[in-house]
Design a protein around this motif. Structure first.
Motif, short mmCIF file in Angstrom:
data_model
loop_
_atom_site.label_atom_id
_atom_site.label_comp_id
_atom_site.label_asym_id
_atom_site.label_seq_id
_atom_site.Cartn_x
_atom_site.Cartn_y
_atom_site.Cartn_z
N ASP A 57 0.82 -1.23 0.00
CA ASP A 57 0.00 0.00 0.00
C ASP A 57 0.85 1.26 0.00
N SER A 58 2.13 1.15 0.30
CA SER A 58 2.97 2.35 0.40
C SER A 58 3.12 3.05 -0.94
N ILE A 59 3.08 2.27 -2.05
CA ILE A 59 3.26 2.89 -3.37
C ILE A 59 2.08 3.80 -3.73
N PRO A 60 0.82 3.29 -3.69
CA PRO A 60 -0.29 4.21 -3.99
C PRO A 60 -0.41 5.35 -2.98
N PHE A 61 -0.06 5.07 -1.69
CA PHE A 61 -0.11 6.12 -0.69
C PHE A 61 0.89 7.23 -1.00
N LEU A 62 2.13 6.81 -1.37
CA LEU A 62 3.13 7.81 -1.70
C LEU A 62 2.76 8.58 -2.95
N ASP A 63 2.15 7.86 -3.92
CA ASP A 63 1.67 8.53 -5.13
C ASP A 63 0.64 9.60 -4.78
N GLU A 64 -0.27 9.23 -3.89
CA GLU A 64 -1.30 10.19 -3.46
C GLU A 64 -0.66 11.34 -2.68
N ASP A 65 0.37 11.01 -1.87
CA ASP A 65 1.06 12.06 -1.12
C ASP A 65 1.72 13.07 -2.05
N LEU A 66 2.35 12.57 -3.10
CA LEU A 66 3.02 13.46 -4.05
C LEU A 66 2.01 14.35 -4.77
N LYS A 67 0.84 13.76 -5.12
CA LYS A 67 -0.21 14.57 -5.76
C LYS A 67 -0.68 15.67 -4.82
N ASN A 68 -0.91 15.27 -3.57
CA ASN A 68 -1.36 16.25 -2.58
C ASN A 68 -0.32 17.35 -2.38
N LEU A 69 0.95 16.94 -2.34
CA LEU A 69 2.02 17.92 -2.15
C LEU A 69 2.10 18.87 -3.33
N GLY A 70 1.92 18.31 -4.56
CA GLY A 70 1.90 19.17 -5.74
C GLY A 70 0.74 20.15 -5.70
N GLU A 71 -0.44 19.65 -5.30
CA GLU A 71 -1.61 20.54 -5.18
C GLU A 71 -1.37 21.61 -4.13
N LYS A 72 -0.70 21.21 -3.04
CA LYS A 72 -0.41 22.17 -1.97
C LYS A 72 0.45 23.31 -2.49
N PHE A 73 1.53 22.96 -3.22
CA PHE A 73 2.40 24.00 -3.76
C PHE A 73 1.67 24.87 -4.77
N GLU A 74 0.84 24.27 -5.61
CA GLU A 74 0.07 25.07 -6.58
C GLU A 74 -0.88 26.02 -5.86
N GLN A 75 -1.51 25.50 -4.82
CA GLN A 75 -2.44 26.33 -4.05
C GLN A 75 -1.70 27.50 -3.38
N ILE A 76 -0.53 27.20 -2.82
CA ILE A 76 0.24 28.25 -2.15
C ILE A 76 0.69 29.31 -3.15
N ILE A 77 1.14 28.87 -4.34
CA ILE A 77 1.58 29.82 -5.37
C ILE A 77 0.41 30.70 -5.80
N ASP A 78 -0.76 30.09 -6.06
CA ASP A 78 -1.95 30.87 -6.42
C ASP A 78 -2.32 31.84 -5.31
#
Length: 502
Positions: free
Chosen positions: A55-76
Motif C-alpha cells: 500500500d505504500s506505493i499508492p499512498f506515496l503517489d497520493e502524497d506526491l499529488k497532494n504535495l503538488g496541489e499544496k504548492f500550486e495552491q500556495i503559489i496561487d
C-alpha cells in the motif's frame, strides 16, 4: 536508480540484511562492524518481497499529488495576495488623497470667508477715513485763506479795518478750532486697527495632529483544504504547546505609582503594546503606565456614581469599562483620554471580558452573562452561571466563584464543561487565560497564583508568598504581550503591582 547498488560500499558484498534502527541495508560484515548493537535487523528479502504490491506505493503517489496541489495552491494564494495588497495600496492612496482634497477644499472655503470679511471691514474703515480727510482738507484751506487775509490786512488796512478784520479772523479761527475739538471729542481720530484671531481649533492642527494617520498590517491566518501526508505523519505546522512544568513566570519590574500616596489596587490591565492600566480604589481614576512601569498620566476620572467595577482591552487603544451603578459599559480611547461610546445594560455591570469580537458582561442582580457582538451590537444572555470574575477565551467562558472556592468552565452557549475545587484554590478572585489556553487563578485565601490545564485536570502553584504575593486582588494576563501583572499587599491599604513574563 543508477546510483542504487546491491553491493555494500564498505565491504563490496551483497546486501542481504536491513537494519530498522538505522533504516539502511547492510551486508553480513556490516552487522559485525557497525550494527553489532542494533536490535531490529531483518532479511532484506522479506523487506523487498511485497514492496511493489504494498500500500505504500499508492499512498506515496497520493502524497506526491497532494504535495503538488499544496504548492500550486500556495503559489496561487501568494499571487492573489500580491494582487490584493496592490489593490489595497491603490485604495488607500485614493482615500488619503480624498481626505486631503476634502481638507484643502474646506480650508479654501473658510479662508475665502475670512478674506472676504477682511476686505469688507478694511473697505469700511478706508471709506470713513477718506471722507474725513476730505472734510479736514476743506477746513485746512480755510485756515490758509485766513492767513492770507491776515497778512494783507497787516500791510494795507487802516486802523478801523484792522480792528474789524481781527474780530472776523478771530471768529473764523475759533470756529475751525471748535471743529477740531468736535472731531476729537466724537472719536473721529481714534485708531481703527485690523487684527486677526486664528481659530484655536485650526492652530491645534499644527500641534495636536502628529500624523496623517497610520498604515497597519493585520495578519489573517492562512488556511488550506489540502492536507499533505508523508508516510504516517501529517506534515503541517502545529505550534508546540508547552507543558505546565515548562511555564515559569519571570519577574520583570513593578509599577511606579506617582507621589507618596498609598495605593490600593482594584483592577490592573496589560495592554497589547506592553503598557499598563491601573484602577485605584480611592483615586477613582484610570492611570496609564509605560512599558517600563513608570506612571504616564491619568486617562479618565470617575465619579462615585459611576463605580467602575472592571475593565478589559478591546483593540489598539480602546478599553471597555463596566460601570456598576450606572448599568453601563463605556468604551474609552486611551490616546484621546475620553469616552467614545456608551452602552446601556439591563442591570448592574460587574466583571467584563473581550475576545476581540464579543464582549462578555456579568450582571450582579441575577446569575446572567450578556454576550455582546461589538460589530452589530446583537446580544444573547447566558443564564444561571455562577461567578465572581470571568474571562472569555475562544468559545469558552472561565469563571471563579470566591464564595464556594470553585473555578468553572462554560461554553459560550451556557453548557457546563468542568468544575475545579480543591485545597490549593482558596477564595479565587481574578482569572485569566494565556495564549495556549492555560487558566490562571488569583487565590487570595492562600496568597498564590494557581495554574490549571485547559481541561481543568492538572494544576500547579506558580507564585506564592515566597515570591512576595499577598492578597492578589488585581490580576491580568495579556496573551499578545506575554505579560502577567499581579497586585500584592505590602502594608495596610497599600499595594504593589508586580510584572512577569510568561
Amino acid at each position: 536508480m543508477k546510483e542504487t547498488s546491491n553491493l555494500c560500499k564498505d565491504h563490496d558484498r551483497k546486501y542481504e540484511l536491513y537494519c530498522s534502527d538505522h533504516e539502511c541495508a547492510c551486508c553480513s560484515e556490516c552487522t559485525l562492524d557497525k550494527h553489532d548493537k542494533c536490535q531490529d535487523i531483518k532479511l532484506l528479502l522479506e523487506i523487498n518481497r511485497n514492496i511493489n504490491s504494498s500500500d505504500s506505493i499508492p499512498f506515496l503517489d497520493e502524497d506526491l499529488k497532494n504535495l503538488g496541489e499544496k504548492f500550486e495552491q500556495i503559489i496561487d494564494y501568494l499571487h492573489n495576495r500580491i494582487r490584493t495588497n496592490k489593490n489595497q495600496k491603490t485604495q488607500i492612496l485614493k482615500e488619503i488623497k480624498s481626505v486631503r482634497k476634502s481638507i484643502d477644499d474646506y480650508l479654501d472655503k473658510i479662508e475665502g470667508q475670512i478674506l472676504a470679511e477682511l476686505q469688507s471691514k478694511h473697505s469700511k474703515i478706508q471709506s470713513k477715513m477718506e471722507d474725513l480727510v476730505k472734510q479736514v482738507e476743506q477746513h485746512s484751506k480755510q485756515i490758509v485763506h485766513l492767513q492770507e487775509d491776515f497778512l494783507k490786512m497787516s500791510i494795507y488796512a487802516t486802523s478801523w479795518q484792522t480792528y474789524i478784520g481781527l474780530k472776523e479772523i478771530k471768529k473764523a479761527s475759533s470756529q475751525e478750532s471748535k471743529y477740531i475739538e468736535d472731531l476729537e471729542s466724537k472719536g473721529n481720530f481714534d485708531k481703527h486697527n485690523l487684527h486677526v484671531n486664528i481659530s484655536s481649533a485650526l492652530q491645534s492642527v499644527l500641534t495636536d495632529v502628529k500624523s496623517f494617520g497610520d498604515i497597519s498590517i493585520t495578519n489573517q491566518p492562512y488556511s488550506s483544504n489540502v492536507k499533505v501526508i508523508i508516510g504516517d505523519e501529517v506534515q503541517h505546522s502545529v505550534p508546540k504547546i508547552p507543558c505546565m512544568e515548562q511555564i515559569k513566570p519571570t519577574f520583570l519590574n513593578t509599577l511606579k505609582f506617582p507621589g507618596r500616596q498609598k495605593y490600593l489596587m482594584m483592577k490592573l490591565l496589560v495592554l497589547d503594546d506592553g503598557k499598563f492600566l491601573a484602577l485605584e480604589n480611592h483615586q477613582e481614576s484610570l492611570m496609564l503606565f509605560g512599558t517600563d512601569g513608570y506612571f504616564w498620566r491619568n486617562v479618565v476620572k470617575f465619579s462615585k456614581d459611576d463605580f467602575p467595577f472592571n475593565f478589559c482591552n478591546i483593540s489598539n487603544n480602546i478599553v471597555a469599562v463596566s460601570l456598576y451603578y450606572k448599568h453601563q459599559v463605556i468604551l474609552v480611547d486611551i490616546e484621546k483620554n475620553k469616552t467614545i461610546e456608551t452602552i446601556d445594560m439591563p442591570g448592574a455591570c460587574c466583571d467584563i471580558s473581550c475576545n476581540g469580537q464579543t464582549l462578555a458582561i456579568s450582571l450582579s442582580d441575577d446569575a446572567k452573562i450578556i454576550l455582546l457582538n461589538l460589530q452589530d451590537k446583537s446580544s444573547k444572555i447566558i443564564e444561571a452561571v455562577q461567578l465572581t470574575h470571568l474571562v472569555l477565551f475562544k468559545e469558552n467562558i472561565y469563571c471563579t466563584a470566591c464564595g464556594t472556592h470553585e473555578v468553572f468552565c462554560y461554553k459560550d452557549t451556557g453548557e457546563h464543561v468542568w468544575t475545579v475545587k480543591n485545597s490549593d484554590i482558596d477564595i479565587p478572585v481574578g482569572i485569566a487565560v494565556d495564549m495556549n489556553g492555560f487558566v490562571y487563578i488569583a487565590s487570595v485565601g492562600n496568597n498564590s497564583i494557581v495554574q490549571l490545564s485547559p481541561d481543568g485536570k492538572s494544576q500547579k502553584t506558580i507564585l506564592n508568598e515566597k515570591d512576595g504575593i499577598k492578597c492578589p486582588n488585581a490580576f491580568d494576563i495579556n496573551r499578545k504581550a506575554g505579560l502577567m501583572i499581579v497586585s500584592s499587599q505590602t502594608s495596610y491599604c497599600t499595594d504593589e503591582a508586580f510584572v512577569y513574563k510568561i
